[in-house]
Design a protein around this motif. Structure first.
Motif, PDB file in Angstrom:
ATOM      1  N   ILE A   1       0.790  -1.159   0.086  1.00  0.00           N
ATOM      2  CA  ILE A   1      -0.032  -0.024  -0.030  1.00  0.00           C
ATOM      3  C   ILE A   1       0.931   1.071   0.094  1.00  0.00           C
ATOM      4  O   ILE A   1       1.749   1.484   0.821  1.00  0.00           O
ATOM      5  CB  ILE A   1      -0.819  -0.201   1.294  1.00  0.00           C
ATOM      6  CG1 ILE A   1      -1.884  -1.246   0.987  1.00  0.00           C
ATOM      7  CG2 ILE A   1      -1.493   1.178   1.351  1.00  0.00           C
ATOM      8  CD1 ILE A   1      -2.576  -1.369   2.654  1.00  0.00           C
ATOM      9  N   PHE A   2       0.585   1.986  -1.079  1.00  0.00           N
ATOM     10  CA  PHE A   2       1.376   3.458  -1.117  1.00  0.00           C
ATOM     11  C   PHE A   2       0.714   4.329  -0.677  1.00  0.00           C
ATOM     12  O   PHE A   2      -0.510   4.924  -1.070  1.00  0.00           O
ATOM     13  CB  PHE A   2       1.955   3.496  -2.412  1.00  0.00           C
ATOM     14  CG  PHE A   2       2.814   2.762  -2.933  1.00  0.00           C
ATOM     15  CD1 PHE A   2       4.307   2.932  -2.612  1.00  0.00           C
ATOM     16  CD2 PHE A   2       2.504   1.577  -3.433  1.00  0.00           C
ATOM     17  CE1 PHE A   2       5.160   1.894  -3.260  1.00  0.00           C
ATOM     18  CE2 PHE A   2       3.286   0.392  -4.218  1.00  0.00           C
ATOM     19  CZ  PHE A   2       4.624   0.744  -3.977  1.00  0.00           C
ATOM     20  N   ILE A   3       1.089   5.192   0.120  1.00  0.00           N
ATOM     21  CA  ILE A   3       0.650   6.563   0.775  1.00  0.00           C
ATOM     22  C   ILE A   3       1.133   7.676   0.379  1.00  0.00           C
ATOM     23  O   ILE A   3       2.373   7.977   0.431  1.00  0.00           O
ATOM     24  CB  ILE A   3       0.282   6.577   2.263  1.00  0.00           C
ATOM     25  CG1 ILE A   3      -0.085   5.243   3.121  1.00  0.00           C
ATOM     26  CG2 ILE A   3      -0.070   7.871   2.901  1.00  0.00           C
ATOM     27  CD1 ILE A   3       0.009   5.136   4.369  1.00  0.00           C
ATOM     28  N   ASN A   4       0.482   8.565  -0.442  1.00  0.00           N
ATOM     29  CA  ASN A   4       1.004   9.698  -0.784  1.00  0.00           C
ATOM     30  C   ASN A   4       1.065  11.063   0.232  1.00  0.00           C
ATOM     31  O   ASN A   4       0.068  11.601   0.688  1.00  0.00           O
ATOM     32  CB  ASN A   4      -0.182  10.265  -1.955  1.00  0.00           C
ATOM     33  CG  ASN A   4       0.450  11.500  -2.631  1.00  0.00           C
ATOM     34  OD1 ASN A   4       1.545  12.013  -2.209  1.00  0.00           O
ATOM     35  ND2 ASN A   4      -0.147  12.256  -3.460  1.00  0.00           N
ATOM     36  N   ALA A   5       2.517  10.817   0.698  1.00  0.00           N
ATOM     37  CA  ALA A   5       2.861  12.027   1.855  1.00  0.00           C
ATOM     38  C   ALA A   5       4.039  12.193   1.730  1.00  0.00           C
ATOM     39  O   ALA A   5       4.881  11.566   2.425  1.00  0.00           O
ATOM     40  CB  ALA A   5       2.374  11.287   3.103  1.00  0.00           C
ATOM     41  N   TRP A   6       4.544  12.755   0.754  1.00  0.00           N
ATOM     42  CA  TRP A   6       5.824  13.115   0.365  1.00  0.00           C
ATOM     43  C   TRP A   6       6.497  14.578   0.994  1.00  0.00           C
ATOM     44  O   TRP A   6       7.226  15.243   0.330  1.00  0.00           O
ATOM     45  CB  TRP A   6       6.260  12.780  -0.906  1.00  0.00           C
ATOM     46  CG  TRP A   6       5.802  13.853  -1.727  1.00  0.00           C
ATOM     47  CD1 TRP A   6       5.882  15.108  -2.272  1.00  0.00           C
ATOM     48  CD2 TRP A   6       4.782  13.096  -2.824  1.00  0.00           C
ATOM     49  NE1 TRP A   6       4.952  15.469  -3.021  1.00  0.00           N
ATOM     50  CE2 TRP A   6       4.404  14.345  -3.454  1.00  0.00           C
ATOM     51  CE3 TRP A   6       4.113  11.890  -3.012  1.00  0.00           C
ATOM     52  CZ2 TRP A   6       3.410  14.263  -4.565  1.00  0.00           C
ATOM     53  CZ3 TRP A   6       3.031  11.922  -4.073  1.00  0.00           C
ATOM     54  CH2 TRP A   6       2.898  13.270  -4.630  1.00  0.00           C
ATOM     55  N   ASN A   7       5.883  14.740   2.313  1.00  0.00           N
ATOM     56  CA  ASN A   7       6.525  16.048   2.864  1.00  0.00           C
ATOM     57  C   ASN A   7       5.804  17.427   1.898  1.00  0.00           C
ATOM     58  O   ASN A   7       6.809  18.392   1.867  1.00  0.00           O
ATOM     59  CB  ASN A   7       7.784  16.235   3.110  1.00  0.00           C
ATOM     60  CG  ASN A   7       7.987  15.360   4.096  1.00  0.00           C
ATOM     61  OD1 ASN A   7       7.210  14.956   5.071  1.00  0.00           O
ATOM     62  ND2 ASN A   7       9.317  14.554   4.043  1.00  0.00           N
ATOM     63  N   GLU A   8       4.852  17.355   1.219  1.00  0.00           N
ATOM     64  CA  GLU A   8       4.583  18.406   0.331  1.00  0.00           C
ATOM     65  C   GLU A   8       3.561  19.387   1.362  1.00  0.00           C
ATOM     66  O   GLU A   8       2.481  19.283   1.071  1.00  0.00           O
ATOM     67  CB  GLU A   8       3.640  17.977  -0.733  1.00  0.00           C
ATOM     68  CG  GLU A   8       4.576  17.390  -1.716  1.00  0.00           C
ATOM     69  CD  GLU A   8       5.396  18.289  -2.747  1.00  0.00           C
ATOM     70  OE1 GLU A   8       5.146  19.439  -2.429  1.00  0.00           O
ATOM     71  OE2 GLU A   8       6.499  17.640  -3.408  1.00  0.00           O
ATOM     72  N   TRP A   9       4.139  20.003   1.953  1.00  0.00           N
ATOM     73  CA  TRP A   9       3.433  20.836   2.907  1.00  0.00           C
ATOM     74  C   TRP A   9       2.649  22.047   2.158  1.00  0.00           C
ATOM     75  O   TRP A   9       1.514  22.190   2.515  1.00  0.00           O
ATOM     76  CB  TRP A   9       4.456  21.536   3.875  1.00  0.00           C
ATOM     77  CG  TRP A   9       5.230  20.805   4.961  1.00  0.00           C
ATOM     78  CD1 TRP A   9       6.079  19.798   4.788  1.00  0.00           C
ATOM     79  CD2 TRP A   9       4.506  20.608   6.208  1.00  0.00           C
ATOM     80  NE1 TRP A   9       6.174  19.303   6.180  1.00  0.00           N
ATOM     81  CE2 TRP A   9       5.326  19.641   6.825  1.00  0.00           C
ATOM     82  CE3 TRP A   9       3.412  21.222   7.013  1.00  0.00           C
ATOM     83  CZ2 TRP A   9       5.109  19.145   8.175  1.00  0.00           C
ATOM     84  CZ3 TRP A   9       3.343  20.702   8.159  1.00  0.00           C
ATOM     85  CH2 TRP A   9       3.898  19.637   8.821  1.00  0.00           C
ATOM     86  N   ALA A  10       2.994  22.355   1.234  1.00  0.00           N
ATOM     87  CA  ALA A  10       2.149  23.624   0.279  1.00  0.00           C
ATOM     88  C   ALA A  10       0.973  22.918  -0.146  1.00  0.00           C
ATOM     89  O   ALA A  10      -0.097  23.477  -0.639  1.00  0.00           O
ATOM     90  CB  ALA A  10       3.139  24.210  -0.935  1.00  0.00           C
ATOM     91  N   GLU A  11       1.169  21.425  -0.595  1.00  0.00           N
ATOM     92  CA  GLU A  11      -0.058  20.927  -1.001  1.00  0.00           C
ATOM     93  C   GLU A  11      -0.833  20.044  -0.134  1.00  0.00           C
ATOM     94  O   GLU A  11      -1.803  19.323  -0.528  1.00  0.00           O
ATOM     95  CB  GLU A  11       0.326  19.966  -2.245  1.00  0.00           C
ATOM     96  CG  GLU A  11       1.065  20.687  -3.233  1.00  0.00           C
ATOM     97  CD  GLU A  11       1.884  20.149  -4.408  1.00  0.00           C
ATOM     98  OE1 GLU A  11       2.017  18.769  -4.056  1.00  0.00           O
ATOM     99  OE2 GLU A  11       1.960  20.630  -5.383  1.00  0.00           O
ATOM    100  N   GLY A  12      -0.361  20.133   1.076  1.00  0.00           N
ATOM    101  CA  GLY A  12      -1.171  19.102   2.092  1.00  0.00           C
ATOM    102  C   GLY A  12      -0.971  17.907   2.085  1.00  0.00           C
ATOM    103  O   GLY A  12      -1.946  17.145   2.571  1.00  0.00           O
ATOM    104  N   ALA A  13      -0.009  17.315   1.384  1.00  0.00           N
ATOM    105  CA  ALA A  13      -0.022  15.736   1.371  1.00  0.00           C
ATOM    106  C   ALA A  13       1.156  15.580   2.285  1.00  0.00           C
ATOM    107  O   ALA A  13       2.393  15.217   1.922  1.00  0.00           O
ATOM    108  CB  ALA A  13       0.439  15.456   0.161  1.00  0.00           C
TER     109      ALA A  13
END
Length: 93
Positions: A47-59
């Motif tokens: 399972i992949f979770i889209n959360a790559w430290n994109e603070w500006a994008e909320g991910a």
């Protein structure tokens, strides 16, 4: 994904997911864990979770001022939920 809003980068051609919350993330993850276990075996159970430290994008999953640690807790709860369900099935068995 925990959230997404790329308006800062894409302005008029952007995407924004509404109602992103730790509870919605946990519900999605619980369903995704169950489906992955039904459809795949062995090393294919990913399972992949889209959360790559994109603070500006909320991910992101890291703690913040708005939600604190609740996204990380939702991830833990979803994993524990799966373990509890399997344990209950085994004991009823």
């Amino acid at each position: 994904m925990p959230g997404w809003d790329n308006t800062a980068r894409r302005q008029n051609n952007s995407y924004s997911f509404e109602n992103a919350s730790p509870g919605a993330f946990q519900a999605w993850l619980e369903t995704t864990i169950a489906r992955t276990k039904q459809q795949y075996t062995g090393d294919e159970r990913l399972i992949f979770i889209n959360a790559w430290n994109e603070w500006a994008e909320g991910a992101y999953l890291e703690p913040d001022r708005r939600f604190g640690h609740t996204y990380l807790e939702a991830l833990q709860n979803a994993r524990e939920s799966d373990h509890l369900i399997r344990k209950a099935r085994y004991s009823l068995g």
